[in-house]
Design a protein around this motif. Structure first.
Motif, PDB file in Angstrom:
ATOM      1  N   PRO A   1       0.780  -1.186   0.157  1.00 13.54           N
ATOM      2  CA  PRO A   1       0.045  -0.008   0.114  1.00 13.54           C
ATOM      3  C   PRO A   1       0.769   1.440   0.151  1.00 13.54           C
ATOM      4  O   PRO A   1       0.373   2.318  -0.538  1.00 13.54           O
ATOM      5  CB  PRO A   1      -0.933  -0.183   1.322  1.00 13.54           C
ATOM      6  N   GLU A   2       1.953   1.169   0.533  1.00 10.10           N
ATOM      7  CA  GLU A   2       2.718   2.605   0.652  1.00 10.10           C
ATOM      8  C   GLU A   2       3.458   2.747  -0.772  1.00 10.10           C
ATOM      9  O   GLU A   2       3.699   3.841  -0.976  1.00 10.10           O
ATOM     10  CB  GLU A   2       3.871   2.389   1.849  1.00 10.10           C
ATOM     11  N   GLN A   3       3.800   1.646  -1.449  1.00 14.95           N
ATOM     12  CA  GLN A   3       4.383   1.845  -2.701  1.00 14.95           C
ATOM     13  C   GLN A   3       3.430   1.884  -3.871  1.00 14.95           C
ATOM     14  O   GLN A   3       3.687   2.244  -4.844  1.00 14.95           O
ATOM     15  CB  GLN A   3       5.370   0.692  -3.031  1.00 14.95           C
ATOM     16  N   GLY A   4       2.276   1.292  -3.418  1.00 17.22           N
ATOM     17  CA  GLY A   4       1.346   1.212  -4.358  1.00 17.22           C
ATOM     18  C   GLY A   4       1.480   0.430  -5.723  1.00 17.22           C
ATOM     19  O   GLY A   4       1.060   0.704  -6.887  1.00 17.22           O
ATOM     20  N   ILE A   5       2.003  -0.847  -5.373  1.00 14.42           N
ATOM     21  CA  ILE A   5       2.389  -1.697  -6.498  1.00 14.42           C
ATOM     22  C   ILE A   5       1.765  -3.227  -5.785  1.00 14.42           C
ATOM     23  O   ILE A   5       1.435  -3.224  -4.527  1.00 14.42           O
ATOM     24  CB  ILE A   5       3.552  -1.989  -6.759  1.00 14.42           C
ATOM     25  N   GLU A   6       1.736  -4.235  -6.632  1.00 17.76           N
ATOM     26  CA  GLU A   6       1.178  -5.530  -6.374  1.00 17.76           C
ATOM     27  C   GLU A   6       1.805  -6.771  -7.134  1.00 17.76           C
ATOM     28  O   GLU A   6       2.074  -6.472  -8.436  1.00 17.76           O
ATOM     29  CB  GLU A   6      -0.535  -5.547  -6.617  1.00 17.76           C
TER      30      GLU A   6
ATOM     31  N   PHE B   1       1.939  -5.375 -10.971  1.00 15.23           N
ATOM     32  CA  PHE B   1       1.114  -4.190 -11.373  1.00 15.23           C
ATOM     33  C   PHE B   1       1.476  -2.940 -10.510  1.00 15.23           C
ATOM     34  O   PHE B   1       1.889  -3.215  -9.481  1.00 15.23           O
ATOM     35  CB  PHE B   1      -0.455  -4.536 -11.039  1.00 15.23           C
ATOM     36  N   SER B   2       1.166  -1.860 -11.206  1.00 13.62           N
ATOM     37  CA  SER B   2       1.540  -0.595 -10.529  1.00 13.62           C
ATOM     38  C   SER B   2       0.333  -0.030  -9.821  1.00 13.62           C
ATOM     39  O   SER B   2       0.253   1.195  -9.496  1.00 13.62           O
ATOM     40  CB  SER B   2       1.949   0.328 -11.806  1.00 13.62           C
ATOM     41  N   ASN B   3      -0.620  -0.850  -9.325  1.00 12.35           N
ATOM     42  CA  ASN B   3      -1.773  -0.363  -8.306  1.00 12.35           C
ATOM     43  C   ASN B   3      -1.939  -1.539  -7.485  1.00 12.35           C
ATOM     44  O   ASN B   3      -1.225  -2.746  -7.945  1.00 12.35           O
ATOM     45  CB  ASN B   3      -2.963   0.240  -9.306  1.00 12.35           C
ATOM     46  N   THR B   4      -2.819  -1.451  -6.641  1.00 11.09           N
ATOM     47  CA  THR B   4      -3.236  -2.635  -5.715  1.00 11.09           C
ATOM     48  C   THR B   4      -4.970  -2.892  -5.849  1.00 11.09           C
ATOM     49  O   THR B   4      -5.448  -1.828  -6.051  1.00 11.09           O
ATOM     50  CB  THR B   4      -2.768  -2.180  -4.296  1.00 11.09           C
TER      51      THR B   4
END
Length: 335
Positions: free
Chosen positions: A144-149, A264-267
């Motif tokens: 969540p802090e980095q915004g990746i998954e 992915f560049s979101n979560t």
């Protein structure tokens, strides 16, 4: 005499077989690479020594009694007297098991409490929070802090506390990285927490230890421990190059299947948090047909996201797919 020798040979054979079988297997729990794993290994070693001590005493007494009271020529006609028991002996063999249980309980409780918080020496560092979501049969890691998954692999920096927040999109699983931490269950609409720290860069296997269907055996993931510089570089690369995942794509990935590594560049936390008691239900029981013609019972749940389609289609929409089909996703931006 011959019986006693035969018993001794048998015991020696059993002990040797157990020892050799342990040497042939790669026992990852005995190769800890972090303080949490070392705490657990210490408890395992203590328990083994204590159990060997108890077992040794029991077998020594067994062999002694068999030898001492064996049948001999001079006691062929011996008839034992009537016995009414011994209060002292009964007290002794009642107290001994209690002492053994206490000796196991105290260090076990201490280890449990020690592993339920940030390891000693790392209290001044801010933990890296990673949300872990299990699904049949894949692992989803959200930063969540980095915004990746990521799916089926997780990258972490060395010498920094990791705060895993565990949940499930459906069935219950068990999260375990043998060389780094103990195991904890993941459950839908609930959250468990697991702390760990990795000492050395490297690749460590993670797995599901809770049997939950035909895809259970291959439900593994890689834990890649990197230096802080390499981890920051990887995060930057993912944010710049990885695609974004949509809610529709995510729901498709939750269907029973095997996936490759994906990034992915979101979560998915943008639209659903499976640990929330009021979150949507993503179970797909009609897709668990094991070839016998009788899939799992389809329970009507008004909270299930697929029931939203009934009003528009006049009924439940059929989802195609098979739990045996592998789905290999996008590019892996890690190691």
């Amino acid at each position: 005499m011959n019986r006693t020798k035969g018993l001794s040979v048998l015991l020696l054979f059993i002990f040797s077989a157990l020892l050799l079988s342990g040497c042939e297997n790669n026992l990852l729990v005995f190769d800890p690479q972090g303080p949490v794993a070392r705490e657990i290994m210490g408890l395992i070693n203590y328990s083994i020594v204590l159990m060997l001590l108890v077992t040794g005493v029991v077998f020594a007494l067994f062999i002694y009694i068999v030898w001492k009271y064996r049948e001999k020529k001079e006691n062929m006609d011996y008839e034992p007297p009537e016995e009414h028991g011994s209060t002292l002996l009964e007290v002794i063999w009642t107290i001994i098991p209690i002492v053994i249980i206490v000796a196991l309980t105290i260090p076990t409780v201490k280890t449990i409490y020690a592993t339920e918080k940030v390891p000693k020496g790392y209290e001044d560092q801010k933990p890296l929070v990673i949300h872990v979501t299990s699904a049949d049969w894949k692992w989803i890691f959200s930063y969540p802090e980095q915004g990746i998954e990521t799916i089926n692999y997780v990258n972490i920096p060395e010498d920094r506390p990791i705060d895993f927040k565990l949940t499930s999109a459906g069935t219950m699983q068990s999260f375990w990285i043998p060389q780094l931490a103990g195991q904890k269950y993941t459950m839908a609409h609930a959250e468990t927490q697991l702390y760990m720290v990795a000492d050395n860069p490297g690749s460590y296997v993670g797995k599901n230890t809770n049997f939950n269907g035909r895809g259970f055996a291959e439900m593994e993931f890689e834990t890649l421990v990197q230096t802080k510089e390499d981890f920051d570089k990887w995060v930057k690369e993912v944010k710049e190059t990885a695609p974004q995942m949509t809610e529709k794509e995510y729901e498709k990935k939750l269907e029973p299947s095997h996936l490759g590594r994906e990034t992915f560049s979101n979560t998915h936390l943008e639209w659903v948090d499976h640990s929330d008691h009021n979150s949507k239900n993503y179970l797909n029981p009609e897709m668990y047909d094991r070839g016998h013609g009788w899939p799992g019972k389809i329970f009507e749940d008004k909270n299930n996201y697929k029931n939203r389609l009934k009003d528009s289609d006049g009924g439940s929409r059929h989802h195609s797919g098979s739990s045996t089909e592998d789905s290999h996703g996008g590019e892996h931006h890690g190691n």
